[in-house]
Design an enzyme around this catalytic site. Sequence first.
Site, short mmCIF file in Angstrom:
data_model
loop_
_atom_site.label_atom_id
_atom_site.label_comp_id
_atom_site.label_asym_id
_atom_site.label_seq_id
_atom_site.Cartn_x
_atom_site.Cartn_y
_atom_site.Cartn_z
N LYS A 16 0.84 -1.20 0.00
CA LYS A 16 0.00 0.00 0.00
C LYS A 16 0.87 1.26 0.00
O LYS A 16 0.59 2.21 -0.73
CB LYS A 16 -0.89 -0.02 1.25
CG LYS A 16 -1.41 1.32 1.69
CD LYS A 16 -2.19 1.22 2.99
CE LYS A 16 -2.40 2.54 3.67
NZ LYS A 16 -1.23 3.09 4.35
N ASN A 17 1.93 1.25 0.81
CA ASN A 17 2.72 2.47 0.96
C ASN A 17 3.76 2.66 -0.13
O ASN A 17 4.57 3.58 -0.07
CB ASN A 17 3.37 2.51 2.35
CG ASN A 17 2.30 2.69 3.43
OD1 ASN A 17 1.17 3.06 3.12
ND2 ASN A 17 2.65 2.41 4.67
N CYS A 30 -4.60 7.95 9.06
CA CYS A 30 -4.96 7.45 10.39
C CYS A 30 -4.65 8.45 11.48
O CYS A 30 -3.67 9.17 11.42
CB CYS A 30 -4.22 6.15 10.66
SG CYS A 30 -4.79 4.83 9.60
N ASP A 59 4.37 0.21 12.01
CA ASP A 59 3.13 -0.44 11.55
C ASP A 59 3.07 -1.93 11.91
O ASP A 59 2.03 -2.54 11.80
CB ASP A 59 3.00 -0.26 10.03
CG ASP A 59 3.13 1.19 9.64
OD1 ASP A 59 2.16 1.93 9.83
OD2 ASP A 59 4.21 1.58 9.19
N VAL A 87 8.08 6.49 16.58
CA VAL A 87 7.75 7.15 15.31
C VAL A 87 6.53 8.07 15.46
O VAL A 87 6.54 9.22 15.02
CB VAL A 87 7.53 6.12 14.18
CG1 VAL A 87 7.18 6.81 12.87
CG2 VAL A 87 8.77 5.25 14.01
N1 EPU Z 1 6.58 14.32 10.52
C1 EPU Z 1 6.66 15.65 10.84
N2 EPU Z 1 6.54 16.57 9.81
C2 EPU Z 1 6.34 16.18 8.53
C3 EPU Z 1 6.25 14.81 8.21
C4 EPU Z 1 6.38 13.89 9.24
O1 EPU Z 1 6.84 16.00 12.00
O2 EPU Z 1 6.22 17.06 7.65
C5 EPU Z 1 6.66 13.31 11.61
C6 EPU Z 1 5.33 12.59 11.78
O3 EPU Z 1 4.45 13.33 12.59
C7 EPU Z 1 5.74 11.28 12.41
C8 EPU Z 1 7.12 11.04 11.78
O4 EPU Z 1 7.55 12.28 11.25
O5 EPU Z 1 5.89 11.42 13.80
C9 EPU Z 1 7.12 10.00 10.71
O6 EPU Z 1 6.16 10.31 9.72
P1 EPU Z 1 6.37 9.93 8.19
O7 EPU Z 1 6.38 11.17 7.40
O8 EPU Z 1 7.54 9.03 8.08
O9 EPU Z 1 5.06 9.12 7.89
P2 EPU Z 1 4.15 9.19 6.60
O10 EPU Z 1 4.97 9.33 5.38
O11 EPU Z 1 3.03 10.14 6.83
C10 EPU Z 1 4.23 6.64 6.04
C11 EPU Z 1 3.21 5.55 5.96
C12 EPU Z 1 2.73 5.17 7.34
C13 EPU Z 1 3.94 4.71 8.14
C14 EPU Z 1 5.02 5.81 8.17
C15 EPU Z 1 6.28 5.37 8.87
C16 EPU Z 1 2.18 6.05 3.85
C17 EPU Z 1 0.96 6.47 3.12
N3 EPU Z 1 2.08 6.04 5.16
O12 EPU Z 1 3.55 7.73 6.64
O13 EPU Z 1 1.85 4.08 7.18
O14 EPU Z 1 3.54 4.44 9.46
O15 EPU Z 1 5.34 6.20 6.82
O16 EPU Z 1 6.82 4.23 8.26
O17 EPU Z 1 3.18 5.69 3.26
C18 EPU Z 1 -0.02 2.76 7.63
O18 EPU Z 1 0.25 2.15 6.58
O19 EPU Z 1 -0.90 2.36 8.44
C19 EPU Z 1 0.72 3.97 7.95
C20 EPU Z 1 0.34 4.83 8.90
#
Ligand code: EPU
Length: 446
Positions: free
Chosen positions: A32-33, A130, A321, A343
């Site tokens: 998915k990601n 989420c 996750d 995280v």
């Molecule tokens: N963060 C910030 N500022 C930003 C971006 C992120 O502070 O501009 C912080 C977030 O608040 C969090 C941390 O950095 O505490 C990590 O967030 P990240 O950006 O890595 O997460 P994401 O890209 O929004 C993706 C996956 C998530 C997965 C995370 C970590 C997708 C669509 N989502 O999220 O997947 O948990 O990376 O591996 O790719 C899931 O599949 O259930 C899911 C939540």
Amino acid sequence: MKEVRVTEDTEDVLHVVGGKPLEGTIKVRGAKNFVSKAMVAALLAPGVSVLRNVPEIRDVHVVSDLLRLHGVEVDVDGHNGVVTIDATHVQLADVADVDTLSGSSRIPILFSGPLLHRLGEAFIPQLGGCNIGGRPIDFHLETLRKLGAHVDKEHQDGIHITAPDGLHGAKIHLPYPSVGATEQTLLAAVQAEGRTELSGAATEPEIMDLVAVLQKMGALISVDVDRTFRVEGVKELKGYTHTSLTDRIESASWASAALATHGDIFVKGATQPEMMTFLNVFRKIGGAFDITDQGIRFWHPGGNLKPVAIETDVHPGFMTDWQQPLVVALTQANGLSIVHETVYENRFGFTKPLVQMGATIQLYRECLGSLPCRFQQRNYKHSAVIFGPTPLEGRDIDVPDLRGGFSHLIAALTANGPSDVHGISLIDRGYADFRGKLEALGADIS
Ligand code: EPU
């Protein structure tokens, strides 16, 4: 007395009679990601891209709809798992139309770079995803600004981003290795003029698969051992053909379900390299696995499960996750387990229903791990202590988020007696045909 929910769609409730080991074979498709990001990458090239091994999940439809609103032709062959995207023609979408998709996913923010390259502007609706923490997008916006974009947050329904003179390379450092912000930078930098250096980046397997797609399209990207990406902007990109890596989160979720229910599940498609950290923990707990060319068989070999101490982290650490489904299995381990979530600040909300089902789980604000994390001295309950084994009793459960929801399903399948799991459509966002798979594994569901 049982609460009657008169307004609820009955299709959104799963009745589960637990206590039966899950046994059999299921197939897991692409991640998915990754898939959603590869679909966005197709927007960069005026041509046809073909993505294979695509799962039938809601996020794929949300991204397809968003692409179509921008004039892109998208054909989703759900049965065969093939998505064909023709981005020859791209146009600005109507803001009101884009708004109808607001709140449905976090992917729209990644449209920024490709839309800026193709059209010079982008409108990003309010984001969904989420509810597991604040989930800000400050790194994304800062990256886009450094690459030369103008970000206007005044629009009440979303963000308007422009770059009439194009993007240019820049030196960017992420304060935290964010997956999304790393992808944002790559998608925006591939066609920016000049060189971009991105340090402090995330290097999850899904990101590396995106880099592979971008390389197929004509991009010049290298990565160093210190998690620094270097991108040399190119003028033109072309469509790609690519087969997605398997979803390692879904694979681990089924592995945890096998462990918690004393089951035996062959996860067809699961691959070892992306799951090494999970497999080590699974073995330490007392789970058994067998890796073959076709997939990985996970099973409970009998005897007591052992407790573990884990900390979630970016790759190659233990994925956040993976944590939620595994916690359910840990309620069945003999002794005290500790999970330090580093995280997301708020990813233990799902434990409350588990406690109501009979689990003994205590949450702490302190960092119960080898290293203090970003949430130290802050008001977030981000460490959990789980004491087991505790028998679980079935009950009514409301699904809070995608992974938490799947964990609740595992808990209901582990529990004695019936449970009604409400809001299961949330689980469709990331687990393709999970009802069919549960039936194939012999679960008593209706
Ligand atoms: N963060 C910030 N500022 C930003 C971006 C992120 O502070 O501009 C912080 C977030 O608040 C969090 C941390 O950095 O505490 C990590 O967030 P990240 O950006 O890595 O997460 P994401 O890209 O929004 C993706 C996956 C998530 C997965 C995370 C970590 C997708 C669509 N989502 O999220 O997947 O948990 O990376 O591996 O790719 C899931 O599949 O259930 C899911 C939540």
